[in-house]
Design a protein around this motif. Structure first.
Motif, PDB file in Angstrom:
ATOM      1  N   ARG A  28      34.623  39.270  69.724  1.00  0.00           N
ATOM      2  CA  ARG A  28      35.421  39.914  70.664  1.00  0.00           C
ATOM      3  C   ARG A  28      36.329  40.555  69.850  1.00  0.00           C
ATOM      4  O   ARG A  28      36.349  42.079  70.734  1.00  0.00           O
ATOM      5  N   ARG A  29      36.554  40.210  68.692  1.00  0.00           N
ATOM      6  CA  ARG A  29      37.287  41.715  67.697  1.00  0.00           C
ATOM      7  C   ARG A  29      36.292  42.974  67.522  1.00  0.00           C
ATOM      8  O   ARG A  29      37.280  44.121  67.664  1.00  0.00           O
ATOM      9  N   ALA A  73      35.918  48.701  68.651  1.00  0.00           N
ATOM     10  CA  ALA A  73      34.490  49.276  69.071  1.00  0.00           C
ATOM     11  C   ALA A  73      34.049  50.439  70.202  1.00  0.00           C
ATOM     12  O   ALA A  73      34.123  51.569  70.733  1.00  0.00           O
ATOM     13  N   PHE A  74      34.870  49.364  71.666  1.00  0.00           N
ATOM     14  CA  PHE A  74      34.772  50.092  72.585  1.00  0.00           C
ATOM     15  C   PHE A  74      36.070  50.861  72.626  1.00  0.00           C
ATOM     16  O   PHE A  74      36.310  51.101  73.539  1.00  0.00           O
ATOM     17  N   GLY A  75      37.434  50.242  71.700  1.00  0.00           N
ATOM     18  CA  GLY A  75      38.424  51.406  71.276  1.00  0.00           C
ATOM     19  C   GLY A  75      37.870  52.874  71.419  1.00  0.00           C
ATOM     20  O   GLY A  75      38.593  53.933  70.700  1.00  0.00           O
ATOM     21  N   MET A  76      36.916  53.298  70.531  1.00  0.00           N
ATOM     22  CA  MET A  76      36.353  54.228  70.511  1.00  0.00           C
ATOM     23  C   MET A  76      34.874  54.529  71.061  1.00  0.00           C
ATOM     24  O   MET A  76      34.075  55.160  70.653  1.00  0.00           O
ATOM     25  N   ARG A  77      34.809  54.426  72.017  1.00  0.00           N
ATOM     26  CA  ARG A  77      33.740  53.870  73.023  1.00  0.00           C
ATOM     27  C   ARG A  77      32.886  55.383  72.775  1.00  0.00           C
ATOM     28  O   ARG A  77      31.162  56.229  73.240  1.00  0.00           O
ATOM     29  N   VAL A  94      31.848  52.361  62.683  1.00  0.00           N
ATOM     30  CA  VAL A  94      31.890  51.921  61.486  1.00  0.00           C
ATOM     31  C   VAL A  94      32.586  52.056  60.183  1.00  0.00           C
ATOM     32  O   VAL A  94      33.300  51.627  59.469  1.00  0.00           O
ATOM     33  N   ARG A  95      32.711  53.713  59.884  1.00  0.00           N
ATOM     34  CA  ARG A  95      33.564  53.947  58.949  1.00  0.00           C
ATOM     35  C   ARG A  95      35.128  53.612  59.669  1.00  0.00           C
ATOM     36  O   ARG A  95      35.385  53.438  58.723  1.00  0.00           O
ATOM     37  N   GLU A  96      35.005  54.225  60.668  1.00  0.00           N
ATOM     38  CA  GLU A  96      36.926  54.358  60.874  1.00  0.00           C
ATOM     39  C   GLU A  96      37.545  52.275  60.761  1.00  0.00           C
ATOM     40  O   GLU A  96      38.614  52.315  60.107  1.00  0.00           O
ATOM     41  N   LEU A  97      36.124  51.731  61.392  1.00  0.00           N
ATOM     42  CA  LEU A  97      36.818  49.846  61.632  1.00  0.00           C
ATOM     43  C   LEU A  97      36.601  49.180  60.199  1.00  0.00           C
ATOM     44  O   LEU A  97      37.547  48.868  60.051  1.00  0.00           O
ATOM     45  N   ARG A 142      24.035  41.248  66.312  1.00  0.00           N
ATOM     46  CA  ARG A 142      23.398  41.807  64.554  1.00  0.00           C
ATOM     47  C   ARG A 142      24.384  43.091  63.871  1.00  0.00           C
ATOM     48  O   ARG A 142      24.519  42.493  62.474  1.00  0.00           O
ATOM     49  N   LEU A 143      25.097  43.428  64.928  1.00  0.00           N
ATOM     50  CA  LEU A 143      26.117  44.516  63.771  1.00  0.00           C
ATOM     51  C   LEU A 143      27.495  43.180  62.957  1.00  0.00           C
ATOM     52  O   LEU A 143      27.522  43.779  61.725  1.00  0.00           O
ATOM     53  N   GLY A 144      28.087  42.613  64.252  1.00  0.00           N
ATOM     54  CA  GLY A 144      28.235  41.689  63.764  1.00  0.00           C
ATOM     55  C   GLY A 144      28.254  40.859  62.549  1.00  0.00           C
ATOM     56  O   GLY A 144      29.267  40.507  60.970  1.00  0.00           O
ATOM     57  N   ARG A 145      27.290  40.101  62.664  1.00  0.00           N
ATOM     58  CA  ARG A 145      26.595  39.742  60.907  1.00  0.00           C
ATOM     59  C   ARG A 145      26.154  40.393  59.933  1.00  0.00           C
ATOM     60  O   ARG A 145      26.575  39.477  59.010  1.00  0.00           O
TER      61      ARG A 145
END
Length: 278
Positions: free
Chosen positions: A211-212, A217-221, A229-232, A265-268
């Motif tokens: 969820r996080r 990610a949708f804060g930068m949709r 991914v770079r910024e997160l 998949r990205l989270g994992r």
């Protein structure tokens, strides 16, 4: 007799605007909502926010046990009095967000509710915590129903869509005009049916980090996933591309196009990478 007729002559407490109370009293729509639940005499059904009991009257007798959760003390007292002689009906006067739904049901259950629009999202996710209902039907603001059922890439698709669809199938069944309520809300409503997936996209223990990630990610949709991914993660483009490749995601796409499976998949991939670094 209509749901309205069953309660005819019973004096009701005044409507409390502070609680977002809008009571549905159209008999045809009430019967239609009940029909979406596929009820049987052995079911336990929890109704969130029964209010004056119009839907309750339609549901009563269709299930083996009916649990009513009502925040308004005066309305809860009315319901308790009305069903005092029926042991199959339980009235809980409480804020639903403080109630353990599975414990209140005492076993497998279904869920229905005309839920207050101002706390819709917390209630939705409370009900998606395990053990989940086998089916949930909610009357919500139309825009919320559209977001829950939205497809990737559509204008309504967002963090709520992804987080819900990772755990459930969501069907927008029909819309309800403001005139069917008393008092009429200022927005259009809709009925959404939520059915938990037999094999959710994410495991229960993955929910908080999933969820996080989705929310961030949708804060930068509008940005490409490489930049997201770079910024997160505060990493360079090469490292971001490697993570996205591991997740099978094109670095040039935007968050609003990714399915719940892609986010999982990205989270994992991020979790594996973090574990390798530690």
């Amino acid at each position: 007799m209509s749901a309205r007729g069953r309660n005819a002559g019973e004096r009701m407490p005044p409507t409390r605007k502070s609680l977002g109370q809008h009571f549905l009293d159209d008999p045809r729509i009430l019967e239609r909502i009940a029909g979406t639940l596929d009820l049987s005499p052995t079911d336990t059904l929890i109704e969130i926010g029964p209010g004056r009991g119009s839907l309750t009257a339609v549901l009563h007798g269709k299930v083996g046990r009916l649990v009513l959760i009502e925040y308004d003390r005066a309305l809860a007292a009315k319901l308790r009095s009305r069903y005092a002689e029926d042991a199959s009906v339980v009235v809980i006067q409480a804020d639903v967000l403080t109630v353990d739904l599975a414990a209140a049901a005492g076993g497998p259950f279904k869920l229905v509710g005309n839920i207050p629009y101002y706390i819709t999202t917390p209630i939705l996710f409370q009900a998606l915590e395990p053990p989940r209902p086998s089916r949930a039907v909610y009357l919500v603001q139309r825009e919320v129903a559209q977001r829950l059922a939205a497809e990737p890439g559509s204008s309504e698709y967002g963090a709520l869509s992804v987080n819900a669809q990772a755990l459930s199938g969501n069907e927008l069944l029909f819309r309800i005009a403001p005139g069917s309520f008393h008092p009429p809300p200022k927005v259009e409503s809709a009925v959404i049916r939520i059915t938990p997936l037999a094999n959710p996209v994410i495991a229960d223990h993955e929910q908080p980090t999933f969820r996080r990630l989705v929310q961030d990610a949708f804060g930068m949709r509008r940005k490409q996933m490489r930049r997201v991914v770079r910024e997160l993660l505060s990493i360079d483009a090469t490292a971001a591309d490697a993570l996205l490749a591991a997740a099978g995601i094109d670095p040039s796409v935007r968050p609003e196009t990714l399915s719940p499976e892609a986010f999982a998949r990205l989270g994992r991939a991020i979790s594996r990478d973090s574990s390798a670094r530690s």
